[in-house]
Design a protein around this motif. Structure first.
Motif, PDB file in Angstrom:
ATOM      1  N   TYR A   1       1.679  13.467  12.290  1.00  0.00           N
ATOM      2  CA  TYR A   1       1.917  12.425  10.722  1.00  0.00           C
ATOM      3  C   TYR A   1       1.625  13.708  10.128  1.00  0.00           C
ATOM      4  O   TYR A   1       0.590  14.554   9.566  1.00  0.00           O
ATOM      5  CB  TYR A   1       1.156  11.488  10.047  1.00  0.00           C
ATOM      6  CG  TYR A   1       1.286  11.147   9.073  1.00  0.00           C
ATOM      7  CD1 TYR A   1       2.084  10.352   8.576  1.00  0.00           C
ATOM      8  CD2 TYR A   1       0.026  10.549   7.960  1.00  0.00           C
ATOM      9  CE1 TYR A   1       2.341  10.550   6.937  1.00  0.00           C
ATOM     10  CE2 TYR A   1      -0.003  10.295   6.838  1.00  0.00           C
ATOM     11  CZ  TYR A   1       1.332  10.445   6.511  1.00  0.00           C
ATOM     12  OH  TYR A   1       1.146   9.912   4.642  1.00  0.00           O
TER      13      TYR A   1
ATOM     14  N   CYS B   1       5.297   8.816   2.125  1.00  0.00           N
ATOM     15  CA  CYS B   1       5.064   7.374   3.197  1.00  0.00           C
ATOM     16  C   CYS B   1       5.570   6.695   2.604  1.00  0.00           C
ATOM     17  O   CYS B   1       4.671   6.213   1.687  1.00  0.00           O
ATOM     18  CB  CYS B   1       3.991   7.737   3.826  1.00  0.00           C
ATOM     19  SG  CYS B   1       3.446   6.260   4.769  1.00  0.00           S
ATOM     20  N   ILE B   2       6.381   5.858   2.657  1.00  0.00           N
ATOM     21  CA  ILE B   2       7.227   4.686   2.146  1.00  0.00           C
ATOM     22  C   ILE B   2       6.306   3.416   2.326  1.00  0.00           C
ATOM     23  O   ILE B   2       6.591   2.431   2.154  1.00  0.00           O
ATOM     24  CB  ILE B   2       8.274   4.090   2.115  1.00  0.00           C
ATOM     25  CG1 ILE B   2       9.457   4.493   3.985  1.00  0.00           C
ATOM     26  CG2 ILE B   2       9.049   5.125   0.865  1.00  0.00           C
ATOM     27  CD1 ILE B   2      10.509   3.166   3.227  1.00  0.00           C
ATOM     28  N   ASP B   3       4.949   3.933   3.431  1.00  0.00           N
ATOM     29  CA  ASP B   3       4.218   2.900   3.483  1.00  0.00           C
ATOM     30  C   ASP B   3       5.287   1.387   4.627  1.00  0.00           C
ATOM     31  O   ASP B   3       4.450   0.080   4.596  1.00  0.00           O
ATOM     32  CB  ASP B   3       3.402   2.012   3.096  1.00  0.00           C
ATOM     33  CG  ASP B   3       2.380   1.524   3.588  1.00  0.00           C
ATOM     34  OD1 ASP B   3       2.086   1.894   4.551  1.00  0.00           O
ATOM     35  OD2 ASP B   3       1.240   1.065   2.586  1.00  0.00           O
ATOM     36  N   CYS B   4       5.956   2.070   5.147  1.00  0.00           N
ATOM     37  CA  CYS B   4       6.077   0.679   5.889  1.00  0.00           C
ATOM     38  C   CYS B   4       5.997   0.591   7.244  1.00  0.00           C
ATOM     39  O   CYS B   4       6.873  -0.855   7.613  1.00  0.00           O
ATOM     40  CB  CYS B   4       8.318   1.108   6.529  1.00  0.00           C
ATOM     41  SG  CYS B   4       8.545   2.746   6.972  1.00  0.00           S
ATOM     42  N   ASN B   5       5.411   1.144   7.739  1.00  0.00           N
ATOM     43  CA  ASN B   5       4.566   0.918   9.106  1.00  0.00           C
ATOM     44  C   ASN B   5       5.688   0.327  10.119  1.00  0.00           C
ATOM     45  O   ASN B   5       4.994   0.343  11.111  1.00  0.00           O
ATOM     46  CB  ASN B   5       3.619  -1.066   8.448  1.00  0.00           C
ATOM     47  CG  ASN B   5       2.880  -0.609   8.317  1.00  0.00           C
ATOM     48  OD1 ASN B   5       1.948   0.333   8.235  1.00  0.00           O
ATOM     49  ND2 ASN B   5       2.716  -1.504   7.611  1.00  0.00           N
ATOM     50  N   GLN B   6       6.573   1.034  10.518  1.00  0.00           N
ATOM     51  CA  GLN B   6       7.408   1.269  10.943  1.00  0.00           C
ATOM     52  C   GLN B   6       6.422   2.434  12.832  1.00  0.00           C
ATOM     53  O   GLN B   6       7.147   1.639  13.734  1.00  0.00           O
ATOM     54  CB  GLN B   6       8.601   2.162  11.009  1.00  0.00           C
ATOM     55  CG  GLN B   6      10.037   1.174   9.808  1.00  0.00           C
ATOM     56  CD  GLN B   6      10.178  -0.286  11.070  1.00  0.00           C
ATOM     57  OE1 GLN B   6      10.235  -1.149  11.391  1.00  0.00           O
ATOM     58  NE2 GLN B   6       9.599  -1.458  10.051  1.00  0.00           N
ATOM     59  N   CYS B   7       6.264   2.696  11.987  1.00  0.00           N
ATOM     60  CA  CYS B   7       5.516   4.293  13.677  1.00  0.00           C
ATOM     61  C   CYS B   7       4.533   3.461  13.548  1.00  0.00           C
ATOM     62  O   CYS B   7       3.853   3.752  14.643  1.00  0.00           O
ATOM     63  CB  CYS B   7       5.274   5.386  12.365  1.00  0.00           C
ATOM     64  SG  CYS B   7       3.939   4.834  10.920  1.00  0.00           S
TER      65      CYS B   7
ATOM     66  N   ARG C   1      -0.772   7.815  11.420  1.00  0.00           N
ATOM     67  CA  ARG C   1      -1.539   8.230   9.824  1.00  0.00           C
ATOM     68  C   ARG C   1      -2.641   8.590   9.780  1.00  0.00           C
ATOM     69  O   ARG C   1      -3.437   9.013   8.916  1.00  0.00           O
ATOM     70  CB  ARG C   1      -1.088   7.087   8.642  1.00  0.00           C
ATOM     71  CG  ARG C   1       0.437   7.390   8.737  1.00  0.00           C
ATOM     72  CD  ARG C   1       1.308   6.245   8.086  1.00  0.00           C
ATOM     73  NE  ARG C   1       1.034   5.267   7.930  1.00  0.00           N
ATOM     74  CZ  ARG C   1       1.254   3.885   7.486  1.00  0.00           C
ATOM     75  NH1 ARG C   1       1.227   4.534   6.286  1.00  0.00           N
ATOM     76  NH2 ARG C   1       0.576   2.464   8.209  1.00  0.00           N
TER      77      ARG C   1
ATOM     78  N   CYS D   1      10.266   6.844  12.059  1.00  0.00           N
ATOM     79  CA  CYS D   1       9.937   7.892  10.745  1.00  0.00           C
ATOM     80  C   CYS D   1      11.092   8.091  10.147  1.00  0.00           C
ATOM     81  O   CYS D   1      11.855   8.363   9.105  1.00  0.00           O
ATOM     82  CB  CYS D   1       8.464   8.539  10.702  1.00  0.00           C
ATOM     83  SG  CYS D   1       8.091   8.988   8.984  1.00  0.00           S
TER      84      CYS D   1
ATOM     85  N   ILE E   1      13.598   5.776   8.852  1.00  0.00           N
ATOM     86  CA  ILE E   1      13.502   5.444   7.931  1.00  0.00           C
ATOM     87  C   ILE E   1      13.734   6.578   6.303  1.00  0.00           C
ATOM     88  O   ILE E   1      14.289   6.481   5.921  1.00  0.00           O
ATOM     89  CB  ILE E   1      11.801   5.549   7.759  1.00  0.00           C
ATOM     90  CG1 ILE E   1      11.681   4.347   8.469  1.00  0.00           C
ATOM     91  CG2 ILE E   1      11.715   5.071   6.552  1.00  0.00           C
ATOM     92  CD1 ILE E   1      12.236   2.494   8.047  1.00  0.00           C
ATOM     93  N   MET E   2      13.004   7.853   6.829  1.00  0.00           N
ATOM     94  CA  MET E   2      13.656   8.991   6.228  1.00  0.00           C
ATOM     95  C   MET E   2      14.504   9.069   5.604  1.00  0.00           C
ATOM     96  O   MET E   2      15.143   9.702   4.491  1.00  0.00           O
ATOM     97  CB  MET E   2      12.593   9.723   6.463  1.00  0.00           C
ATOM     98  CG  MET E   2      11.568  10.343   6.850  1.00  0.00           C
ATOM     99  SD  MET E   2      10.798  10.399   4.836  1.00  0.00           S
ATOM    100  CE  MET E   2       9.901   8.386   5.133  1.00  0.00           C
TER     101      MET E   2
ATOM    102  N   LEU F   1       8.780  13.815   8.693  1.00  0.00           N
ATOM    103  CA  LEU F   1       7.008  13.643   8.415  1.00  0.00           C
ATOM    104  C   LEU F   1       6.313  12.999   9.806  1.00  0.00           C
ATOM    105  O   LEU F   1       5.360  13.517   9.396  1.00  0.00           O
ATOM    106  CB  LEU F   1       7.190  12.363   7.528  1.00  0.00           C
ATOM    107  CG  LEU F   1       6.406  11.519   6.518  1.00  0.00           C
ATOM    108  CD1 LEU F   1       5.345  12.603   5.709  1.00  0.00           C
ATOM    109  CD2 LEU F   1       6.340  10.726   5.973  1.00  0.00           C
ATOM    110  N   ILE F   2       6.712  12.663  10.391  1.00  0.00           N
ATOM    111  CA  ILE F   2       6.018  12.676  11.205  1.00  0.00           C
ATOM    112  C   ILE F   2       6.438  13.663  12.420  1.00  0.00           C
ATOM    113  O   ILE F   2       8.512  12.984  12.847  1.00  0.00           O
ATOM    114  CB  ILE F   2       5.841  11.347  12.164  1.00  0.00           C
ATOM    115  CG1 ILE F   2       4.973  10.646  12.044  1.00  0.00           C
ATOM    116  CG2 ILE F   2       4.600  11.395  13.463  1.00  0.00           C
ATOM    117  CD1 ILE F   2       5.231   9.026  11.432  1.00  0.00           C
TER     118      ILE F   2
HETATM  119  S1  SF4 Z   1       7.438   5.134   9.314  1.00  0.00           S
HETATM  120 FE1  SF4 Z   1       6.894   6.911   8.603  1.00  0.00          FE
HETATM  121  S2  SF4 Z   1       7.469   6.065   6.934  1.00  0.00           S
HETATM  122 FE2  SF4 Z   1       6.814   4.280   7.556  1.00  0.00          FE
HETATM  123  S3  SF4 Z   1       4.654   4.185   7.640  1.00  0.00           S
HETATM  124 FE3  SF4 Z   1       4.479   5.246   9.303  1.00  0.00          FE
HETATM  125  S4  SF4 Z   1       4.899   7.729   8.308  1.00  0.00           S
HETATM  126 FE4  SF4 Z   1       5.117   5.444   6.669  1.00  0.00          FE
END
Ligand code: SF4
Ligand code: SF4
Length: 474
Positions: A242, A270-276, A287, A304, A307-308, A317-318
């Motif tokens: 990450y 990072c929009i803190d969506c927790n998808q990762c 992260r 990620c 999401i991006m 981002l990852i």
């Molecule tokens: S998927 Fe990407 S944007 Fe979403 S929480 Fe994880 S690192 Fe952050």
């Protein structure tokens, strides 16, 4: 599962609750470019694994590891206990290969090639998604009471899991005892072969236990290779990472809000969506940095990136990167270290393949009979007695075998059992022979002799030994 954003370090594995219980992981179904590549890799490897014991080359099973009878075939080449040195060399090359590969490229093997991950993520997990649905539905099903829907879904899933485990156990058995034996046992029925059938059921139970219940715990706590990561990885190792510099910026991650100037507010991408986190099959939050549970499956990269794309930020981002790449904000480059390691790895594999090919399929050994000295014949010739061993590693009989003395044209070689014998396929022939050499050709106490082994007039191997002569006083 630990998804606490403030988590800075853990002193327990990510799939343990605070009171020490197992936290069941319900990973979201992955999708994306890397997942598609992984699917193709897994199709190839699964096909290879399932068909290898059933392919024959020159009558030899393509891959066979019959430990009990000490018969081994690798890529259709039969190996005998006499070839054990090759096994030892392959092991050494294998260990160097794993160490170098891991230092340079991290745990990519675990996520992309390891049979545990391939079976878990590409076979059993996909069946689970097909029957129980994605993460949310699986979690709901688990919370449901044991009524019709749950009984049918779980029952169907476990029955299919048991069937596949039985199939895998059979394929492994074909590797161990040969596919011919396996077919024979299937025709004869289990009751005729209880000694094999019971271990087969035990292996089925082990596979079922691993894929239905133990799952990611294999990679986290049982696999020795996984446990080695801590000592093999360093700042230059390429891992799934990450980009915390980009993701957190000065003021950390934050949920996405349309038309908000995140840069001005000092928030990262990072929009803190927790998808990762939701997609991770080992239940970790990448992260928090590189963790021992991460098998580099790249599911979080795909999640990620998706999401991006949605929020119109650059992908990556990852991504695959080293700690140094991220700290120094450098893009991934195939650096000198990786190039050097790749060259070494290619050379090692080349050596191993070369050794497999130069290995002889017939092996002759000649030994002077222990405790025997030379004899002087009536005609003045010096004679020595030897034992020989001729190993036929091929799948055909070697006929019309005869030996000739190559090192001394005027010498003679006499086989006790006579020439023109046969060596059965995958068998050996042993016996005694005499070598006689005129004394005027013997110039020391210990001389070298060489014999040629011929089949139907064609030289198939050579063997050397020493020849004892009388002590010469000069
Ligand atoms: S998927 Fe990407 S944007 Fe979403 S929480 Fe994880 S690192 Fe952050
Ligand atoms: S952190 Fe990412 S790469 Fe590592 S196991 Fe989880 S999903 Fe796979």
């Amino acid at each position: 599962m630990s998804t606490d954003n403030n988590e800075e370090f853990r002193d327990s594995i990510g799939t343990l609750t605070e009171d020490g219980k197992r936290e069941w992981v319900y990973p979201k179904k992955p999708s994306g470019a890397l997942y598609d590549y992984r699917k193709w890799v897994s199709y190839f490897l699964l096909t290879f694994l399932f068909i290898s014991p059933f392919i024959k080359i020159n009558g030899n099973q393509f891959l066979l590891f019959n430990i009990l009878e000490r018969k081994f075939n690798i890529f259709g080449f039969p190996f005998w206990p006499q070839d054990f040195y090759l096994f030892v060399i392959s092991m050494i090359i294998g260990i160097i290969f794993i160490a170098f590969f891991t230092v340079a490229f991290g745990r990519v093997f675990c996520g992309w090639i390891c049979p545990q991950t391939i079976f878990m993520e590409m076979v059993f997990r996909r069946i689970e998604y097909a029957i129980e649905g994605d993460r949310g539905k699986q979690m709901r099903l688990s919370r449901m009471p044991w009524k019709k829907e749950k009984i049918i879904k779980k029952g169907t899933k476990w029955t299919i899991f048991a069937f596949i485990s039985f199939l895998i156990a059979n394929v492994f058995l074909a590797y161990l005892i040969s596919s011919d034996e396996l077919f024979k046992y299937v025709q004869e029925g289990p009751l005729e072969n209880l000694g094999t059938f019971i271990p087969l059921l035990i292996f089925t139970a082990v596979f079922y236990f691993v894929f239905a219940w133990f799952r990611e715990q294999v990679c986290i706590i049982a696999c020795p290779y996984g446990r080695l990561q801590g000592v093999l990885l360093d700042k230059k190792t390429i891992v799934v990472a990450y980009d915390h510099k980009r993701g957190e910026a000065e003021n950390g991650r934050k949920k996405f809000r349309k038309n908000e100037d995140r840069e001005a507010l000092g928030h990262g991408d990072c929009i803190d969506c927790n998808q990762c986190v939701h997609v991770c099959p080992t239940g970790i939050d990448i992260r928090n940095g590189t963790q021992l549970e991460c098998v580099n499956c790249t599911a979080c990269i795909d999640a990620c990136d998706e999401i991006m794309d949605r929020v119109d930020y650059p992908r990556g981002l990852i991504r695959f990167a080293s700690e140094e790449n991220i700290e120094e904000k450098k893009p991934f480059v195939f650096n000198t270290r990786m190039k050097a390691y790749s060259v070494v790895l290619t050379v090692l594999v080349g050596i191993l393949i070369g050794m497999l090919f130069i290995r002889t399929s017939v092996e002759a050994k000649l030994l002077r009979l222990p405790g025997q000295t030379y004899e002087t014949q009536k005609n003045g010739n010096i004679s020595n007695v030897y034992t020989y061993k001729l190993i036929n590693k091929t799948t055909h009989d070697i006929d019309k075998v005869e030996f000739k003395l190559l090192s001394h044209e005027d010498g003679q070689l006499k086989l006790v059992k006579g020439a023109n014998f046969s060596v059965p396929k995958q068998g050996l022939s042993e016996g005694t022979l005499f070598i006689e050499i005129p004394s005027n050709l013997i110039d020391s106490e210990l001389n070298d002799v060489e014999i040629g082994v011929y089949s139907d007039g064609e030289l198939i191997d050579k063997a050397k030994a020493n020849f004892m002569g009388p002590r010469l006083f000069k």
